[in-house]
Design a protein around this motif. Structure first.
Motif, PDB file in Angstrom:
ATOM      1  N   LEU A  87      16.205  17.512  55.244  1.00  0.00           N
ATOM      2  CA  LEU A  87      15.266  18.170  54.333  1.00  0.00           C
ATOM      3  C   LEU A  87      15.170  17.461  53.000  1.00  0.00           C
ATOM      4  CD1 LEU A  87      16.129  21.916  55.059  1.00  0.00           C
ATOM      5  CD2 LEU A  87      13.911  20.830  55.456  1.00  0.00           C
ATOM      6  N   GLU A  88      16.312  17.043  52.462  1.00  0.00           N
ATOM      7  CA  GLU A  88      16.304  16.369  51.164  1.00  0.00           C
ATOM      8  C   GLU A  88      15.529  15.059  51.240  1.00  0.00           C
ATOM      9  OE1 GLU A  88      16.567  15.723  47.310  1.00  0.00           O
ATOM     10  OE2 GLU A  88      17.174  17.578  48.325  1.00  0.00           O
ATOM     11  N   TYR A  89      15.691  14.339  52.342  1.00  0.00           N
ATOM     12  CA  TYR A  89      14.947  13.086  52.520  1.00  0.00           C
ATOM     13  C   TYR A  89      13.444  13.350  52.494  1.00  0.00           C
ATOM     14  CZ  TYR A  89      12.761   9.077  54.732  1.00  0.00           C
ATOM     15  OH  TYR A  89      11.922   8.027  54.992  1.00  0.00           O
ATOM     16  N   PHE A  90      12.991  14.355  53.258  1.00  0.00           N
ATOM     17  CA  PHE A  90      11.558  14.614  53.325  1.00  0.00           C
ATOM     18  C   PHE A  90      11.010  15.082  51.976  1.00  0.00           C
ATOM     19  CE2 PHE A  90      12.294  14.599  57.931  1.00  0.00           C
ATOM     20  CZ  PHE A  90      11.241  13.774  58.307  1.00  0.00           C
ATOM     21  N   LYS A  91      11.797  15.828  51.227  1.00  0.00           N
ATOM     22  CA  LYS A  91      11.337  16.240  49.898  1.00  0.00           C
ATOM     23  C   LYS A  91      11.221  15.036  48.971  1.00  0.00           C
ATOM     24  CE  LYS A  91      12.237  19.229  45.963  1.00  0.00           C
ATOM     25  NZ  LYS A  91      13.057  20.318  45.371  1.00  0.00           N
ATOM     26  N   ASN A 126      15.152  16.044  69.164  1.00  0.00           N
ATOM     27  CA  ASN A 126      16.383  15.538  68.561  1.00  0.00           C
ATOM     28  C   ASN A 126      16.659  16.313  67.269  1.00  0.00           C
ATOM     29  OD1 ASN A 126      17.393  12.983  66.459  1.00  0.00           O
ATOM     30  ND2 ASN A 126      18.637  13.547  68.215  1.00  0.00           N
ATOM     31  N   GLN A 127      17.831  16.971  67.207  1.00  0.00           N
ATOM     32  CA  GLN A 127      18.148  17.824  66.069  1.00  0.00           C
ATOM     33  C   GLN A 127      18.768  16.992  64.945  1.00  0.00           C
ATOM     34  OE1 GLN A 127      16.986  20.726  66.162  1.00  0.00           O
ATOM     35  NE2 GLN A 127      17.822  21.649  64.310  1.00  0.00           N
ATOM     36  N   ILE A 128      18.093  16.934  63.791  1.00  0.00           N
ATOM     37  CA  ILE A 128      18.535  16.122  62.660  1.00  0.00           C
ATOM     38  C   ILE A 128      19.325  16.944  61.649  1.00  0.00           C
ATOM     39  CG2 ILE A 128      17.734  14.681  60.739  1.00  0.00           C
ATOM     40  CD1 ILE A 128      15.299  13.961  62.458  1.00  0.00           C
ATOM     41  N   GLU A 129      18.917  18.189  61.448  1.00  0.00           N
ATOM     42  CA  GLU A 129      19.623  19.082  60.516  1.00  0.00           C
ATOM     43  C   GLU A 129      19.582  20.505  61.064  1.00  0.00           C
ATOM     44  OE1 GLU A 129      19.617  20.495  55.796  1.00  0.00           O
ATOM     45  OE2 GLU A 129      18.276  18.910  56.463  1.00  0.00           O
ATOM     46  N   GLY A 130      20.682  21.239  60.878  1.00  0.00           N
ATOM     47  CA  GLY A 130      20.741  22.621  61.316  1.00  0.00           C
ATOM     48  C   GLY A 130      20.962  22.761  62.814  1.00  0.00           C
ATOM     49  N   ARG A 131      20.824  24.015  63.287  1.00  0.00           N
ATOM     50  CA  ARG A 131      20.963  24.328  64.714  1.00  0.00           C
ATOM     51  C   ARG A 131      19.714  25.081  65.162  1.00  0.00           C
ATOM     52  NH1 ARG A 131      25.717  28.269  64.158  1.00  0.00           N
ATOM     53  NH2 ARG A 131      24.372  28.729  62.373  1.00  0.00           N
ATOM     54  N   PRO A 158      18.351  26.361  58.255  1.00  0.00           N
ATOM     55  CA  PRO A 158      17.295  25.453  57.824  1.00  0.00           C
ATOM     56  C   PRO A 158      17.355  24.198  58.691  1.00  0.00           C
ATOM     57  CG  PRO A 158      18.412  26.381  55.920  1.00  0.00           C
ATOM     58  CD  PRO A 158      19.194  26.805  57.129  1.00  0.00           C
ATOM     59  N   SER A 159      16.228  23.829  59.259  1.00  0.00           N
ATOM     60  CA  SER A 159      16.272  22.911  60.394  1.00  0.00           C
ATOM     61  C   SER A 159      15.254  21.790  60.282  1.00  0.00           C
ATOM     62  CB  SER A 159      16.021  23.728  61.677  1.00  0.00           C
ATOM     63  OG  SER A 159      16.017  22.919  62.810  1.00  0.00           O
ATOM     64  N   VAL A 160      15.669  20.599  60.750  1.00  0.00           N
ATOM     65  CA  VAL A 160      14.758  19.463  60.917  1.00  0.00           C
ATOM     66  C   VAL A 160      14.914  18.966  62.348  1.00  0.00           C
ATOM     67  CG1 VAL A 160      14.094  17.147  60.170  1.00  0.00           C
ATOM     68  CG2 VAL A 160      15.002  18.782  58.491  1.00  0.00           C
ATOM     69  N   THR A 161      13.809  18.894  63.074  1.00  0.00           N
ATOM     70  CA  THR A 161      13.821  18.423  64.465  1.00  0.00           C
ATOM     71  C   THR A 161      12.763  17.353  64.642  1.00  0.00           C
ATOM     72  OG1 THR A 161      14.356  20.702  65.137  1.00  0.00           O
ATOM     73  CG2 THR A 161      13.762  19.138  66.880  1.00  0.00           C
ATOM     74  N   LEU A 162      13.160  16.234  65.232  1.00  0.00           N
ATOM     75  CA  LEU A 162      12.219  15.186  65.640  1.00  0.00           C
ATOM     76  C   LEU A 162      11.888  15.426  67.106  1.00  0.00           C
ATOM     77  CD1 LEU A 162      10.782  12.375  65.443  1.00  0.00           C
ATOM     78  CD2 LEU A 162      13.022  11.355  65.969  1.00  0.00           C
ATOM     79  N   TRP A 163      10.605  15.463  67.451  1.00  0.00           N
ATOM     80  CA  TRP A 163      10.254  15.703  68.850  1.00  0.00           C
ATOM     81  C   TRP A 163       9.108  14.799  69.292  1.00  0.00           C
ATOM     82  CZ3 TRP A 163       5.618  18.557  70.146  1.00  0.00           C
ATOM     83  CH2 TRP A 163       4.959  19.160  69.057  1.00  0.00           C
TER      84      TRP A 163
END
Length: 453
Positions: free
Chosen positions: A169-173, A314-319, A398-403
């Protein structure tokens, strides 16, 4: 006098009603939009004799309270500062105003059901997640893909030093904060959506990350009583590799997914470019790699991926927890079908309205006969879902997922239908949409010829 003014404004039309609703929310400490630093400094400059410090909570005071505080040199504070439950942010304020305009008085059915489910569940319910009245088993977890064709979901272990690990999340912000996208209470969209399910709000990525963090501070336990004060909106289907992150995509796209999938999408998008007259096939391919940014409790509705695609996550942050159902369960899931949509961040043509966490035997008696699989996706792990499978998910943090939706030799014949979703992000002429079906058929013929050859 104050209430008389509100009544007059309420009777003055739509804008008056929105103003009154906003004022009432402020009175209930639900809006409490924080002041920006420059706004506080502007008020402070009116009182040059003030020599004290500005407290952190001052950003939640009204302008009148700040003037009183500065005028008294810090001696008079407001009797009631904005309470913690009133904390907000720019996007949350915008969403609440939109809900007021549309006269929305309830959260999505899925989120309301999840709140009720959590109320009676243990804190670690997801460790042994099951569905009431339905057979449910865990998705197998493997270190590498098997050699046989993909027929059922599987979870792949975290790979060491995987490329996407820094895209939190911090990267995307920080790096994509100015990108704009639409966030929705219900994702993906469906053409028959109404009320809150149909609401889409434009936002920057930076504002959305602030929204996710505000919701986490104020309602991380998904309290049903706060479901409208802190509604769950997801920024999904976001395609940063098509723009801001294109240079990273060019460098690493071959490293993003699991090895051994037999992904034919790069070859298929080259045929796509040939039919639609595009030059840069990598740019086209980048649209098929997407990002989900979601707050705790955000739900992806029960649906089937479009165009017969396989999909990996692919789960990058969170669950994030996923429930999946075989293609054969469509009847027991009370499948609803719809058509393609225009100008959305993503749509589905097959959805189910079954409340899988608390199904009712009166409305959906056949659900008790379904078989399901469940998987909790942890940091770095990848879930692969085959073509035609139904899936539903909830973000546990709080979650980041690449799909990435993808096609191999088994399902490549369905790839041309992905053009409907590829073009739905942009405004295009009516003639384009009229001619799109014939161009899709041309692409289908081209792929079939290539397969025969």
């Amino acid at each position: 006098v104050y209430w008389l003014k509100l009544r007059l404004r309420f009777n003055s039309g739509l804008h008056g009603k929105v103003f009154v609703f906003q004022e009432l929310l402020k009175r209930m400490s639900l809006l409490a939009v924080p002041l920006e630093r420059h706004e506080i400094d502007s008020i402070k400059r009116r009182f040059p004799t003030f020599a004290g410090k500005v407290p952190e909570e001052a950003k939640f005071w009204s302008e009148e309270d700040l003037e009183e505080y500065f005028h008294s040199n810090g001696q008079k504070r407001p009797r009631e500062c904005a309470r913690p439950e009133g904390e907000s942010c720019k996007l949350l304020h915008k969403i609440r105003i939109e809900l007021a305009k549309r006269k929305i008085d309830a959260a999505t059915l899925e989120y309301s059901a999840f709140c009720r489910y959590l109320k009676d569940a243990r804190d670690d319910w997801y460790r042994n997640a099951r569905l009431a009245g339905a057979e449910c088993s865990d998705v197998p977890r493997l270190r590498a893909l098997p050699s046989e064709p993909l027929l059922a979901p599987l979870v792949l272990d975290k790979q060491r030093d995987w490329y996407a690990r820094f895209w939190n999340l911090e990267y995307f912000k920080r790096d994509c904060g100015h990108d704009t996208w639409s966030c929705r209470a219900q994702f993906p969209a469906f053409e028959k959506d109404e009320a809150i399910d149909s609401i889409s709000v434009s936002t920057t990525v930076a504002d959305f990350v602030d929204f996710v963090r505000t919701v986490q501070r104020m309602d991380r336990k998904c309290d049903q009583e706060k479901s409208l004060a802190f509604p769950r909106f997801a920024l999904d289907g976001y395609a940063p590799f098509f723009g801001t992150m294109r240079k990273f995509f060019d460098e690493c796209w071959t490293e993003l997914g699991p090895k051994g999938l037999g992904d034919e999408t790069p070859r298929l998008v080259q045929a796509f470019n040939q039919v639609f007259g595009y030059q840069d096939w990598m740019e086209t391919l980048s649209r098929y790699y997407r990002i989900s940014l979601t707050p705790t409790g955000s739900i992806t509705r029960l649906h089937v991926e479009n165009a017969g695609a396989h999909t990996w996550f692919n789960q990058i942050e969170g669950r994030r927890i996923f429930y999946m159902f075989p293609p054969s369960e469509g009847r027991r899931l009370y499948e609803e079908t719809g058509g393609p949509m225009k100008e959305t961040s993503g749509f589905a043509t097959k959805v189910s309205s079954v409340d899988i966490l608390a199904p009712t035997t009166k409305r959906h008696p056949l659900f008790a006969e379904v078989t399901a699989q469940v998987a909790v996706l942890y940091l770095g792990q990848t879930l692969v879902i085959p073509s035609g499978w139904w899936w539903y998910s909830v973000s546990l943090d709080p979650s980041v997922t690449l799909w990435h939706p993808f096609w191999d030799k088994e399902n490549q014949r369905h790839f041309p239908d992905s053009a409907w979703e590829y073009f739905n992000y942009t405004k295009l002429s009516p003639d384009f949409w009229v001619n799109l079906p014939s161009r899709i058929e041309t692409l289908r013929e081209l792929i079939a010829e290539d397969a025969d050859g």
